[in-house]
Enzyme design. Structure first.
Site, PDB file in Angstrom:
ATOM      1  N   GLU A 149     -38.628  22.493 -49.253  1.00 39.22           N
ATOM      2  CA  GLU A 149     -37.683  21.372 -49.395  1.00 39.22           C
ATOM      3  C   GLU A 149     -36.324  21.922 -49.819  1.00 39.22           C
ATOM      4  OE1 GLU A 149     -37.535  17.809 -48.971  1.00 39.22           O
ATOM      5  OE2 GLU A 149     -35.500  18.404 -49.442  1.00 39.22           O
ATOM      6  N   GLY A 183     -37.546  13.167 -51.067  1.00 45.42           N
ATOM      7  CA  GLY A 183     -36.884  12.793 -49.820  1.00 45.42           C
ATOM      8  C   GLY A 183     -35.911  11.640 -49.947  1.00 45.42           C
ATOM      9  N   LYS A 241     -33.877  -0.335 -54.715  1.00 50.11           N
ATOM     10  CA  LYS A 241     -34.585  -1.425 -55.412  1.00 50.11           C
ATOM     11  C   LYS A 241     -34.134  -1.528 -56.875  1.00 50.11           C
ATOM     12  CE  LYS A 241     -35.692  -1.885 -51.761  1.00 50.11           C
ATOM     13  NZ  LYS A 241     -35.510  -1.068 -50.554  1.00 50.11           N
ATOM     14  N   ILE A 278     -30.764  -2.307 -44.571  1.00 52.53           N
ATOM     15  CA  ILE A 278     -29.882  -1.782 -45.618  1.00 52.53           C
ATOM     16  C   ILE A 278     -28.697  -2.721 -45.829  1.00 52.53           C
ATOM     17  CG2 ILE A 278     -28.311   0.117 -46.240  1.00 52.53           C
ATOM     18  CD1 ILE A 278     -30.224   2.028 -44.811  1.00 52.53           C
ATOM     19  N   ALA A 328     -24.306   0.644 -41.947  1.00 52.03           N
ATOM     20  CA  ALA A 328     -25.780   0.684 -41.963  1.00 52.03           C
ATOM     21  C   ALA A 328     -26.268   0.145 -40.629  1.00 52.03           C
ATOM     22  CB  ALA A 328     -26.316  -0.149 -43.127  1.00 52.03           C
ATOM     23  N   HIS A 346     -54.807 -20.204 -59.869  1.00 52.71           N
ATOM     24  CA  HIS A 346     -53.765 -21.240 -59.876  1.00 52.71           C
ATOM     25  C   HIS A 346     -53.088 -21.252 -61.245  1.00 52.71           C
ATOM     26  CE1 HIS A 346     -51.803 -25.064 -59.047  1.00 52.71           C
ATOM     27  NE2 HIS A 346     -52.191 -25.466 -60.268  1.00 52.71           N
TER      28      HIS A 346
HETATM   29  P1  FAD Z   1     -37.437  11.765 -45.725  1.00 47.15           P
HETATM   30  O1  FAD Z   1     -37.742  10.884 -46.859  1.00 47.15           O
HETATM   31  O2  FAD Z   1     -36.113  11.648 -45.078  1.00 47.15           O
HETATM   32  O3  FAD Z   1     -37.658  13.245 -46.251  1.00 47.15           O
HETATM   33  C1  FAD Z   1     -37.375  14.356 -45.465  1.00 47.15           C
HETATM   34  C2  FAD Z   1     -37.140  15.521 -46.399  1.00 47.15           C
HETATM   35  O4  FAD Z   1     -37.098  16.711 -45.637  1.00 47.15           O
HETATM   36  C3  FAD Z   1     -35.808  15.438 -47.148  1.00 47.15           C
HETATM   37  O5  FAD Z   1     -36.040  15.590 -48.531  1.00 47.15           O
HETATM   38  C4  FAD Z   1     -34.992  16.593 -46.594  1.00 47.15           C
HETATM   39  O6  FAD Z   1     -34.140  17.169 -47.575  1.00 47.15           O
HETATM   40  C5  FAD Z   1     -36.093  17.556 -46.168  1.00 47.15           C
HETATM   41  N1  FAD Z   1     -35.722  18.452 -45.086  1.00 47.15           N
HETATM   42  C6  FAD Z   1     -35.290  18.125 -43.852  1.00 47.15           C
HETATM   43  N2  FAD Z   1     -35.127  19.227 -43.101  1.00 47.15           N
HETATM   44  C7  FAD Z   1     -35.449  20.267 -43.883  1.00 47.15           C
HETATM   45  C8  FAD Z   1     -35.483  21.668 -43.661  1.00 47.15           C
HETATM   46  N3  FAD Z   1     -35.178  22.202 -42.483  1.00 47.15           N
HETATM   47  N4  FAD Z   1     -35.842  22.458 -44.691  1.00 47.15           N
HETATM   48  C9  FAD Z   1     -36.168  21.933 -45.890  1.00 47.15           C
HETATM   49  N5  FAD Z   1     -36.179  20.611 -46.148  1.00 47.15           N
HETATM   50  C10 FAD Z   1     -35.824  19.800 -45.145  1.00 47.15           C
HETATM   51  N6  FAD Z   1     -38.699   2.505 -46.620  1.00 47.15           N
HETATM   52  C11 FAD Z   1     -39.624   1.672 -47.137  1.00 47.15           C
HETATM   53  O7  FAD Z   1     -40.789   1.729 -46.733  1.00 47.15           O
HETATM   54  N7  FAD Z   1     -39.300   0.774 -48.135  1.00 47.15           N
HETATM   55  C12 FAD Z   1     -38.045   0.653 -48.600  1.00 47.15           C
HETATM   56  O8  FAD Z   1     -37.785  -0.173 -49.488  1.00 47.15           O
HETATM   57  C13 FAD Z   1     -37.050   1.500 -48.068  1.00 47.15           C
HETATM   58  N8  FAD Z   1     -35.780   1.435 -48.520  1.00 47.15           N
HETATM   59  C14 FAD Z   1     -34.840   2.283 -48.009  1.00 47.15           C
HETATM   60  C15 FAD Z   1     -33.542   2.183 -48.477  1.00 47.15           C
HETATM   61  C16 FAD Z   1     -32.562   3.016 -47.980  1.00 47.15           C
HETATM   62  C17 FAD Z   1     -31.156   2.899 -48.509  1.00 47.15           C
HETATM   63  C18 FAD Z   1     -32.896   3.995 -46.999  1.00 47.15           C
HETATM   64  C19 FAD Z   1     -31.843   4.935 -46.469  1.00 47.15           C
HETATM   65  C20 FAD Z   1     -34.176   4.109 -46.516  1.00 47.15           C
HETATM   66  C21 FAD Z   1     -35.169   3.242 -47.017  1.00 47.15           C
HETATM   67  N9  FAD Z   1     -36.483   3.296 -46.552  1.00 47.15           N
HETATM   68  C22 FAD Z   1     -37.418   2.441 -47.057  1.00 47.15           C
HETATM   69  C23 FAD Z   1     -36.914   4.259 -45.517  1.00 47.15           C
HETATM   70  C24 FAD Z   1     -37.598   5.477 -46.161  1.00 47.15           C
HETATM   71  O9  FAD Z   1     -36.704   6.078 -47.069  1.00 47.15           O
HETATM   72  C25 FAD Z   1     -38.011   6.459 -45.093  1.00 47.15           C
HETATM   73  O10 FAD Z   1     -38.813   5.818 -44.137  1.00 47.15           O
HETATM   74  C26 FAD Z   1     -38.812   7.607 -45.699  1.00 47.15           C
HETATM   75  O11 FAD Z   1     -38.064   8.288 -46.685  1.00 47.15           O
HETATM   76  C27 FAD Z   1     -39.233   8.581 -44.610  1.00 47.15           C
HETATM   77  O12 FAD Z   1     -39.945   9.638 -45.173  1.00 47.15           O
HETATM   78  P2  FAD Z   1     -39.996  11.070 -44.469  1.00 47.15           P
HETATM   79  O13 FAD Z   1     -40.906  11.886 -45.295  1.00 47.15           O
HETATM   80  O14 FAD Z   1     -40.278  10.920 -43.033  1.00 47.15           O
HETATM   81  O15 FAD Z   1     -38.492  11.611 -44.550  1.00 47.15           O
HETATM   82  P1  NAD Z   2     -31.640  -1.428 -39.212  1.00 41.52           P
HETATM   83  O1  NAD Z   2     -32.138  -0.979 -37.903  1.00 41.52           O
HETATM   84  O2  NAD Z   2     -32.559  -2.147 -40.129  1.00 41.52           O
HETATM   85  O3  NAD Z   2     -30.378  -2.362 -39.010  1.00 41.52           O
HETATM   86  C1  NAD Z   2     -29.261  -1.950 -38.300  1.00 41.52           C
HETATM   87  C2  NAD Z   2     -28.492  -3.191 -37.895  1.00 41.52           C
HETATM   88  O4  NAD Z   2     -27.229  -2.792 -37.408  1.00 41.52           O
HETATM   89  C3  NAD Z   2     -29.184  -3.976 -36.791  1.00 41.52           C
HETATM   90  O5  NAD Z   2     -29.250  -5.325 -37.160  1.00 41.52           O
HETATM   91  C4  NAD Z   2     -28.296  -3.742 -35.578  1.00 41.52           C
HETATM   92  O6  NAD Z   2     -28.299  -4.837 -34.686  1.00 41.52           O
HETATM   93  C5  NAD Z   2     -26.945  -3.552 -36.251  1.00 41.52           C
HETATM   94  N1  NAD Z   2     -25.974  -2.782 -35.466  1.00 41.52           N
HETATM   95  C6  NAD Z   2     -26.185  -1.696 -34.696  1.00 41.52           C
HETATM   96  N2  NAD Z   2     -25.017  -1.237 -34.191  1.00 41.52           N
HETATM   97  C7  NAD Z   2     -24.055  -2.047 -34.676  1.00 41.52           C
HETATM   98  C8  NAD Z   2     -22.634  -2.088 -34.530  1.00 41.52           C
HETATM   99  N3  NAD Z   2     -21.996  -1.186 -33.786  1.00 41.52           N
HETATM  100  N4  NAD Z   2     -21.948  -3.056 -35.164  1.00 41.52           N
HETATM  101  C9  NAD Z   2     -22.602  -3.983 -35.926  1.00 41.52           C
HETATM  102  N5  NAD Z   2     -23.938  -3.992 -36.082  1.00 41.52           N
HETATM  103  C10 NAD Z   2     -24.649  -3.034 -35.475  1.00 41.52           C
HETATM  104  O7  NAD Z   2     -31.034  -0.103 -39.897  1.00 41.52           O
HETATM  105  P2  NAD Z   2     -30.535   0.172 -41.391  1.00 41.52           P
HETATM  106  O8  NAD Z   2     -30.289  -1.090 -42.109  1.00 41.52           O
HETATM  107  O9  NAD Z   2     -29.446   1.171 -41.259  1.00 41.52           O
HETATM  108  O10 NAD Z   2     -31.779   0.881 -42.031  1.00 41.52           O
HETATM  109  C11 NAD Z   2     -32.279   2.099 -41.445  1.00 41.52           C
HETATM  110  C12 NAD Z   2     -33.774   2.133 -41.546  1.00 41.52           C
HETATM  111  O11 NAD Z   2     -34.162   2.418 -42.878  1.00 41.52           O
HETATM  112  C13 NAD Z   2     -34.470   0.818 -41.223  1.00 41.52           C
HETATM  113  O12 NAD Z   2     -34.668   0.652 -39.849  1.00 41.52           O
HETATM  114  C14 NAD Z   2     -35.742   0.952 -41.949  1.00 41.52           C
HETATM  115  O13 NAD Z   2     -36.628   1.676 -41.151  1.00 41.52           O
HETATM  116  C15 NAD Z   2     -35.370   1.749 -43.180  1.00 41.52           C
HETATM  117  N6  NAD Z   2     -35.175   0.863 -44.347  1.00 41.52           N
HETATM  118  C16 NAD Z   2     -36.229   0.129 -44.772  1.00 41.52           C
HETATM  119  C17 NAD Z   2     -36.082  -0.702 -45.859  1.00 41.52           C
HETATM  120  C18 NAD Z   2     -37.274  -1.503 -46.327  1.00 41.52           C
HETATM  121  O14 NAD Z   2     -38.383  -1.203 -45.903  1.00 41.52           O
HETATM  122  N7  NAD Z   2     -37.100  -2.499 -47.183  1.00 41.52           N
HETATM  123  C19 NAD Z   2     -34.873  -0.800 -46.521  1.00 41.52           C
HETATM  124  C20 NAD Z   2     -33.809  -0.048 -46.057  1.00 41.52           C
HETATM  125  C21 NAD Z   2     -33.974   0.801 -44.972  1.00 41.52           C
END
Ligand code: FAD
Ligand code: NAD
Length: 465
Positions: free
Chosen positions: A35, A41, A52, A189, A270, A444
């Site tokens: 990592e 991640g 959150k 997001i 986003a 309930h």
């Molecule tokens: P990641 O979490 O992206 O982890 C990948 C890791 O690999 C990173 O730590 C990176 O540094 C490391 N890495 C990459 N390439 C290399 C390399 N070559 N060498 C060493 N290390 C490397 N999902 C939910 O289910 N619920 C939520 O509420 C939610 N909220 C989110 C809110 C935000 C703002 C964002 C951006 C995402 C959210 N997600 C949520 C999505 C969630 O974060 C991802 O689906 C999840 O982190 C994916 O896990 P992953 O292990 O595939 O990748």
């Molecule tokens: P998203 O796919 O949820 O939403 C992107 C939005 O941007 C869509 O509604 C799309 O129609 C819109 N869009 C695309 N191009 C555009 C443009 N040019 N102008 C205006 N609107 C445009 O993607 P996100 O919100 O960036 O989140 C990324 C991913 O992270 C999600 O798909 C999800 O997998 C994960 N995530 C999950 C959670 C959760 O589980 N609660 C929370 C945050 C993020």
């Protein structure tokens, strides 16, 4: 000293990677996880957890402000509330630090090794790790490699990331509040963070290209969220795109070709995330791809023997709980277990206000697949428990197959709906019928009763509606 040939090398320690490393270690496989950043991640460091935490702080502040304004009639009075965002962010960072530190302990407890550095595949069995402090690179060899590099935010050419234009990562670290925040993208997001900043006091405009917010969710779930955002003072522009920046904000163009300008001192983009496929040797491996994603089969195997992939790298839905499940699965397959992806559903939860949940099929999907369904909703206005709180918005909708009543999908929106998603998922995975849900004795008064009430209604025997 030369490194051993490991049984498993995991590239990336996000939810997919660290779950894989822990499970592989538990199974007695000699495992190393590489990592380049903090363990945990995107999810733990700049995603699920910090977002959150911010959402919780914003909701708490908004409830206090509402009491101070004396608009709720519960008799609670608070004088002159204010928020110190820098202190909120410090608190959020402490939460993240504690959890991220814990991952290292969990990986070690499972018997796996962590190596800090940027990994690059030399071939399907060898990874060169560049150290983070400029030291000599290490070459690690493994019989199996699990790719778990995750994803990165998509950039818009019209508003490239920079000083005023942020990804969610920067937005979660802002220590001062934007006065006018433009959020481009009304998906997960955009709405989670847009609502939070609105509650904290920013004037928020959400600009969404599609014809409605949360286009990936069933349309029936969106109105309560949109209503609440408008009540909070958010401006919502759908069917609109950002065409560029001005000194004071952004230029927009709507689907009917009319153009406009929206004031913004900060812009959060986003519009989705893309798999992280660059910079670690993927192109040289020439694995089969699904678009930009790495193609996998139902055992998380890529097209190269001994190379697996999990998490965001492998496609939608890009969710942490899917990555966790895939990570564990890949480790078990490597250990020789007869495992394959057999899950019925990956719950989708937007932590908006109210929260939105979709588990399994939607009625639209069922109908377009030609499935004959029975369905019903239970509104929270009819819920005793919801009525004892300040929020009785939303509903639970359940759908079963008409001929055998097997539950095919549950959608809902309302306070604490994220917790109910667990029960919905369990029902689907266990093949529950509407009668199973209807005849379970549910405590309930609880918000979970809405699930039972919706099932009763789908069977034509409602009680409280
Ligand atoms: P990641 O979490 O992206 O982890 C990948 C890791 O690999 C990173 O730590 C990176 O540094 C490391 N890495 C990459 N390439 C290399 C390399 N070559 N060498 C060493 N290390 C490397 N999902 C939910 O289910 N619920 C939520 O509420 C939610 N909220 C989110 C809110 C935000 C703002 C964002 C951006 C995402 C959210 N997600 C949520 C999505 C969630 O974060 C991802 O689906 C999840 O982190 C994916 O896990 P992953 O292990 O595939 O990748
Ligand atoms: P998203 O796919 O949820 O939403 C992107 C939005 O941007 C869509 O509604 C799309 O129609 C819109 N869009 C695309 N191009 C555009 C443009 N040019 N102008 C205006 N609107 C445009 O993607 P996100 O919100 O960036 O989140 C990324 C991913 O992270 C999600 O798909 C999800 O997998 C994960 N995530 C999950 C959670 C959760 O589980 N609660 C929370 C945050 C993020």
């Amino acid at each position: 000293m030369t490194d051993p040939t490991y049984d498993v090398l995991v590239l990336g320690a996000g939810p997919g990677g660290y779950a894989a490393a822990i499970r592989a270690g538990q199974l007695g496989l000699n495992t190393v996880v590489v990592e380049s950043a903090q363990l945990g991640g995107t999810c733990l460091n700049v995603g699920c957890i910090p977002s959150k935490a911010l959402i919780h702080a914003a909701a708490t502040y908004a409830a206090v402000v509402r009491s101070a304004g004396d608009v709720d009639s519960m008799g609670i009075h608070v004088a002159n509330p204010s928020i110190d965002l820098a202190a909120t962010v410090t608190w959020k960072d402490q939460v993240v630090r504690r959890l991220s530190g814990g991952i290292g302990g969990l990986v070690a407890k499972a018997g796996a090794t962590t190596v800090a550095g940027w990994g690059r595949l030399l071939d399907g069995k060898t990874v060169e790790v560049a150290s983070l402090d400029g030291g000599a690179p290490r070459t690690l060899r493994a019989r199996n490699i699990i790719l778990a590099t995750g994803s990165r935010p998509v950039e818009l050419p019209t508003v490239p990331f920079g000083e005023r234009v942020a990804t969610s990562t920067e937005a979660l670290a802002w220590r001062t509040l934007p006065e006018h925040l433009v959020v481009v993208g009304g998906g997960y997001i955009g709405l989670e963070l847009g609502t939070a900043f609105c509650k904290l006091g920013s004037a928020v405009t959400v600009i969404e290209a599609a014809d409605r917010l949360l286009p990936s969710f069933d349309a029936s779930l969106v109105p309560p969220v949109e209503r609440r955002m408008r009540q909070l003072g958010c401006t919502i522009l759908t069917r609109t795109k950002v065409t560029g920046q001005t000194d004071t904000g952004v230029r927009t163009e709507s689907a009917d070709a009319s153009s406009g300008e929206v004031a913004a001192d900060r812009i959060l983009v986003a519009v989705g995330r893309a798999p992280l496929v660059e910079g670690w040797g993927l192109d040289d491996l020439a694995l089969d791809r699904d678009g930009a994603f790495v193609r996998i089969d139902d055992r998380c195997r890529t097209s190269m023997t001994g190379v697996f992939a999990v998490g965001d790298l492998t496609g939608d839905p890009m969710l942490a709980h899917r990555a966790f499940a895939q990570g564990r699965l890949a480790a078990e397959v490597i250990a020789g277990q007869p495992r394959r992806w057999e899950n019925v559903c990956v719950p989708e939860v937007a932590f908006t206000d109210p929260e939105v949940v979709c588990v399994g099929m939607t009625p639209v999907q069922a109908r377009s697949a030609g499935i004959d369904i029975v369905e019903a909703s239970f509104p929270y206005t009819a819920s005793g428990r919801a009525s004892t709180t300040a929020d009785n918005s939303g509903f639970v909708h359940v759908m079963g197959r008409r001929n055998d009543h097997v539950v095919l999908g549950v959608q809902g929106t309302g306070a604490h709906m994220s917790e109910l998603s667990v029960v919905f998922g369990l029902a689907l995975e266990m093949g529950a019928r509407l009668e199973d849900i209807a005849r379970t004795i549910v405590a309930h008064p609880t918000r979970a009763e809405a699930f039972q009430e919706a099932a009763l209604a789908a069977l034509g025997t409602p009680v409280h509606i």
